[in-house]
Scaffold this motif. Structure first.
Motif, PDB file in Angstrom:
ATOM      1  N   ALA A 132      37.126  44.438  38.084  1.00 25.18           N
ATOM      2  CA  ALA A 132      37.110  45.292  39.273  1.00 25.18           C
ATOM      3  C   ALA A 132      36.492  44.564  40.457  1.00 25.18           C
ATOM      4  O   ALA A 132      36.940  44.723  41.607  1.00 25.18           O
ATOM      5  CB  ALA A 132      36.342  46.579  38.981  1.00 25.18           C
ATOM      6  N   ALA A 133      35.477  43.751  40.213  1.00 21.57           N
ATOM      7  CA  ALA A 133      34.846  43.006  41.304  1.00 21.57           C
ATOM      8  C   ALA A 133      35.849  42.076  41.976  1.00 21.57           C
ATOM      9  O   ALA A 133      35.917  41.987  43.210  1.00 21.57           O
ATOM     10  CB  ALA A 133      33.653  42.205  40.768  1.00 21.57           C
ATOM     11  N   VAL A 134      36.648  41.366  41.177  1.00 14.91           N
ATOM     12  CA  VAL A 134      37.637  40.443  41.740  1.00 14.91           C
ATOM     13  C   VAL A 134      38.776  41.203  42.394  1.00 14.91           C
ATOM     14  O   VAL A 134      39.181  40.896  43.522  1.00 14.91           O
ATOM     15  CB  VAL A 134      38.179  39.506  40.635  1.00 14.91           C
ATOM     16  CG1 VAL A 134      39.289  38.611  41.196  1.00 14.91           C
ATOM     17  CG2 VAL A 134      37.058  38.652  40.070  1.00 14.91           C
ATOM     18  N   ARG A 142      44.265  36.655  43.920  1.00 13.71           N
ATOM     19  CA  ARG A 142      43.728  37.519  42.869  1.00 13.71           C
ATOM     20  C   ARG A 142      43.894  36.913  41.482  1.00 13.71           C
ATOM     21  O   ARG A 142      42.965  36.943  40.665  1.00 13.71           O
ATOM     22  CB  ARG A 142      44.395  38.895  42.922  1.00 13.71           C
ATOM     23  CG  ARG A 142      43.939  39.846  41.828  1.00 13.71           C
ATOM     24  CD  ARG A 142      44.581  41.215  41.980  1.00 13.71           C
ATOM     25  NE  ARG A 142      44.076  41.890  43.166  1.00 13.71           N
ATOM     26  CZ  ARG A 142      44.546  43.056  43.606  1.00 13.71           C
ATOM     27  NH1 ARG A 142      45.565  43.631  42.994  1.00 13.71           N
ATOM     28  NH2 ARG A 142      44.025  43.625  44.676  1.00 13.71           N
ATOM     29  N   GLY A 143      45.061  36.374  41.190  1.00 11.00           N
ATOM     30  CA  GLY A 143      45.300  35.828  39.858  1.00 11.00           C
ATOM     31  C   GLY A 143      44.356  34.683  39.541  1.00 11.00           C
ATOM     32  O   GLY A 143      43.739  34.640  38.470  1.00 11.00           O
ATOM     33  N   LEU A 144      44.217  33.748  40.474  1.00  7.60           N
ATOM     34  CA  LEU A 144      43.330  32.616  40.260  1.00  7.60           C
ATOM     35  C   LEU A 144      41.871  33.061  40.258  1.00  7.60           C
ATOM     36  O   LEU A 144      41.052  32.535  39.497  1.00  7.60           O
ATOM     37  CB  LEU A 144      43.554  31.558  41.336  1.00  7.60           C
ATOM     38  CG  LEU A 144      42.786  30.241  41.165  1.00  7.60           C
ATOM     39  CD1 LEU A 144      43.075  29.620  39.803  1.00  7.60           C
ATOM     40  CD2 LEU A 144      43.144  29.268  42.287  1.00  7.60           C
ATOM     41  N   GLY A 145      41.539  34.043  41.104  1.00  2.00           N
ATOM     42  CA  GLY A 145      40.177  34.569  41.109  1.00  2.00           C
ATOM     43  C   GLY A 145      39.809  35.172  39.762  1.00  2.00           C
ATOM     44  O   GLY A 145      38.712  34.943  39.234  1.00  2.00           O
ATOM     45  N   LEU A 146      40.724  35.941  39.197  1.00  3.81           N
ATOM     46  CA  LEU A 146      40.490  36.491  37.857  1.00  3.81           C
ATOM     47  C   LEU A 146      40.337  35.370  36.835  1.00  3.81           C
ATOM     48  O   LEU A 146      39.492  35.447  35.937  1.00  3.81           O
ATOM     49  CB  LEU A 146      41.647  37.410  37.452  1.00  3.81           C
ATOM     50  CG  LEU A 146      41.683  38.806  38.068  1.00  3.81           C
ATOM     51  CD1 LEU A 146      42.999  39.496  37.730  1.00  3.81           C
ATOM     52  CD2 LEU A 146      40.506  39.643  37.577  1.00  3.81           C
ATOM     53  N   GLY A 147      41.170  34.346  36.970  1.00  2.00           N
ATOM     54  CA  GLY A 147      41.087  33.235  36.040  1.00  2.00           C
ATOM     55  C   GLY A 147      39.734  32.548  36.089  1.00  2.00           C
ATOM     56  O   GLY A 147      39.153  32.216  35.051  1.00  2.00           O
ATOM     57  N   LEU A 148      39.211  32.341  37.296  1.00  2.00           N
ATOM     58  CA  LEU A 148      37.923  31.686  37.441  1.00  2.00           C
ATOM     59  C   LEU A 148      36.793  32.527  36.853  1.00  2.00           C
ATOM     60  O   LEU A 148      35.926  32.018  36.135  1.00  2.00           O
ATOM     61  CB  LEU A 148      37.649  31.397  38.926  1.00  2.00           C
ATOM     62  CG  LEU A 148      38.506  30.292  39.549  1.00  2.00           C
ATOM     63  CD1 LEU A 148      38.390  30.324  41.074  1.00  2.00           C
ATOM     64  CD2 LEU A 148      38.084  28.925  39.014  1.00  2.00           C
ATOM     65  N   VAL A 149      36.795  33.820  37.158  1.00  2.00           N
ATOM     66  CA  VAL A 149      35.722  34.681  36.651  1.00  2.00           C
ATOM     67  C   VAL A 149      35.810  34.857  35.148  1.00  2.00           C
ATOM     68  O   VAL A 149      34.818  34.721  34.419  1.00  2.00           O
ATOM     69  CB  VAL A 149      35.757  36.050  37.360  1.00  2.00           C
ATOM     70  CG1 VAL A 149      34.849  37.055  36.646  1.00  2.00           C
ATOM     71  CG2 VAL A 149      35.320  35.898  38.807  1.00  2.00           C
ATOM     72  N   LEU A 150      37.011  35.146  34.658  1.00  2.00           N
ATOM     73  CA  LEU A 150      37.160  35.382  33.227  1.00  2.00           C
ATOM     74  C   LEU A 150      37.105  34.085  32.426  1.00  2.00           C
ATOM     75  O   LEU A 150      37.078  34.123  31.190  1.00  2.00           O
ATOM     76  CB  LEU A 150      38.460  36.136  32.956  1.00  2.00           C
ATOM     77  CG  LEU A 150      38.508  37.541  33.588  1.00  2.00           C
ATOM     78  CD1 LEU A 150      39.814  38.255  33.247  1.00  2.00           C
ATOM     79  CD2 LEU A 150      37.320  38.386  33.140  1.00  2.00           C
ATOM     80  N   GLY A 290      46.133  31.812  36.027  1.00  2.00           N
ATOM     81  CA  GLY A 290      45.848  32.483  37.290  1.00  2.00           C
ATOM     82  C   GLY A 290      46.775  32.029  38.395  1.00  2.00           C
ATOM     83  O   GLY A 290      47.296  32.841  39.172  1.00  2.00           O
ATOM     84  N   ALA A 291      47.001  30.720  38.487  1.00  2.00           N
ATOM     85  CA  ALA A 291      47.922  30.200  39.500  1.00  2.00           C
ATOM     86  C   ALA A 291      49.343  30.700  39.256  1.00  2.00           C
ATOM     87  O   ALA A 291      50.066  31.037  40.205  1.00  2.00           O
ATOM     88  CB  ALA A 291      47.883  28.675  39.490  1.00  2.00           C
ATOM     89  N   LEU A 292      49.743  30.762  37.990  1.00  2.00           N
ATOM     90  CA  LEU A 292      51.090  31.252  37.664  1.00  2.00           C
ATOM     91  C   LEU A 292      51.239  32.731  38.003  1.00  2.00           C
ATOM     92  O   LEU A 292      52.287  33.157  38.491  1.00  2.00           O
ATOM     93  CB  LEU A 292      51.380  31.017  36.178  1.00  2.00           C
ATOM     94  CG  LEU A 292      51.509  29.561  35.725  1.00  2.00           C
ATOM     95  CD1 LEU A 292      51.661  29.489  34.212  1.00  2.00           C
ATOM     96  CD2 LEU A 292      52.698  28.882  36.412  1.00  2.00           C
ATOM     97  N   LEU A 293      50.186  33.515  37.754  1.00  2.87           N
ATOM     98  CA  LEU A 293      50.253  34.947  38.045  1.00  2.87           C
ATOM     99  C   LEU A 293      50.425  35.218  39.536  1.00  2.87           C
ATOM    100  O   LEU A 293      51.027  36.223  39.926  1.00  2.87           O
ATOM    101  CB  LEU A 293      48.988  35.645  37.535  1.00  2.87           C
ATOM    102  CG  LEU A 293      48.872  35.830  36.027  1.00  2.87           C
ATOM    103  CD1 LEU A 293      47.485  36.330  35.648  1.00  2.87           C
ATOM    104  CD2 LEU A 293      49.932  36.801  35.516  1.00  2.87           C
TER     105      LEU A 293
END
Length: 426
Positions: A132-134, A142-150, A290-293
């Motif tokens: 939710a934060a991302v 968003r996809g890459l941000g989620l990838g970095l956090v997760l 994340g980049a692919l998403l």
């Protein structure tokens, strides 16, 4: 031209919010430490107290049961309060509880009580909070941000097994819990206290600036499905079923991966090193995914990822498997299996928008918890019953194929990103 615009918009988001990503990634990594290192504690705890592997594995399952029951409620808390007010108290409690595992006496009642308290802490620090934060802060990236956090979970998977093995060998399993809880936990708490400020906090400040008119507005006033609409959406049902299947199979593999590797002739220290390799490759997997998403339909990215994950189970079925096959299996599992939370977080936001994301993803978190709880105990029960993990590996292979089929069948999702961007501009 479209790619250039996307890249510039994403770069601007990352320049503004990189501290949020770092804090959330370390915070999420801490919530994954116990799951990633449980396999190292199974043998010494079982030997000292005479417990079965199913009982030792039950700690993760107790947590999962509580998460299954209460995640939707805590999802509504995110929609109401934001993520910061959930994560920091949860991290503090989690650090203290992990350290308290050093005080175990062999009482099963004590074991269940400690893990129940731990489960309460995880409710405030589940993947729902960090996702939710991302999602509330990022749009183009968003996809890459989620990838970095997760990637925090992959970081835990890479570091926790060899670190826990070192701590157990050097200081004993009791002191290992203290080092993991208070050491890793302190870093996560400090970073989140300083930098965990996301779209919910930005919206809260805007509401306060608006005076009485903003007092009754939703914390995130953006487009999206209502809870009732999400309940009737067939795409969400596919995502939900796939999520449960993925978590059941992959968490069983993660928790029991050290004993599984030992079954094919790998010693514990080498198995811990292989698990660490899988974690490092998992970080790469999250970033690539994340980049692919951000460029391709999530249903295709998810479908092919789960299809790749199925090969891990087949490779680990190879009797007397050569080193290359074992390393390949762990790398594939780290790369593909490590993206499961990233995929469900992205897919849920993509198909529902952010209007009620906390509540809806809270329901998804219940299924994540159910699968996470069932998997470890199921793996332990299979071993205790048949004396081998072979049935678990065959079952995992079949479940990954089914999950891939469900994700490939998703329809195109609405353009929520454009709607959210328009709302933010307004």
């Amino acid at each position: 031209m479209a790619l250039a615009v996307w890249s510039e918009a994403a770069r601007a988001e990352f320049r503004r919010h990189w501290r949020l990503l770092l804090a959330a990634a370390i915070g999420f990594s801490f919530t994954s430490v116990i799951t990633a290192s449980t396999g190292l504690f199974i043998e010494p705890i079982s030997r000292e107290f005479g417990w079965s592997r199913a009982l030792v594995s039950s700690g993760v399952s107790i947590t999962a049961i509580l998460a299954f029951l209460a995640s939707p409620l805590f999802g509504t808390f995110i929609d109401r309060w934001g993520t910061r007010r959930m994560a920091i108290p949860g991290l503090v409690l989690m650090a203290l509880v992990i350290a308290s595992l050093s005080l175990l006496t062999g009482s099963t009642l004590q074991w269940f009580i400690v893990w129940t308290i731990y489960g309460i802490a995880t409710l405030a620090t589940k993947s729902t909070v960090w996702t939710a934060a991302v999602n509330s802060t990022f749009d183009a990236g968003r996809g890459l941000g989620l990838g970095l956090v997760l990637s925090g979970s992959a970081l835990a998977q890479a570091i926790s097994p060899p670190l826990a093995d070192f701590l157990i060998e050097r200081f004993g399993w009791r002191n290992a819990f203290v080092w993991l809880g208070l050491g890793w936990g302190s870093l996560a708490i400090i970073l989140c206290f300083a930098w965990l400020r996301d779209g919910y906090d930005i919206s809260r400040r805007a509401r306060l600036a608006a005076g009485p008119e903003g007092a009754n507005a939703p914390l995130l006033n953006v487009p999206g499905l209502s809870v009732a609409q999400a309940w009737r959406d067939p795409n969400l049902w596919r995502i939900a079923i796939s999520t449960f299947i993925i978590m059941t199979a992959t968490i069983a593999l993660v928790v029991h991966q050290i004993p599984i590797l030992s079954e094919v002739g790998v010693d514990r220290t080498t198995a811990a090193a292989y698990a660490g390799i899988a974690g490092l490759v998992g970080i790469l997997g999250k970033l690539v995914t994340g980049a692919l998403l951000d460029r391709y339909p999530a249903r295709w990215v998810g479908g092919f990822t789960m299809l790749a994950t199925s090969t891990t189970f087949v490779l680990l079925l190879w009797p007397g498997a050569p080193t290359g096959a074992i390393v390949a299996a762990m790398m594939i599992n780290g790369y593909a299996g490590g993206t499961k939370l990233q995929l469900v977080g992205y897919l849920t936001a993509a198909y529902t928008g952010m209007r009620k994301f906390g509540t809806i993803f809270g329901a998804m978190a219940s299924l994540i918890a159910a699968g996470s709880g069932l998997g470890p105990v199921l793996g332990g029960w299979i071993y205790d019953t048949w004396g081998t993990y072979t049935p678990l590996l065959w079952g995992g292979f079949a479940l990954m194929l089914l999950s891939s089929f469900l994700l490939f069948g998703l329809r195109a999702y609405p353009e929520w990103k454009k709607l959210e961007g328009a709302a933010a501009a307004a």
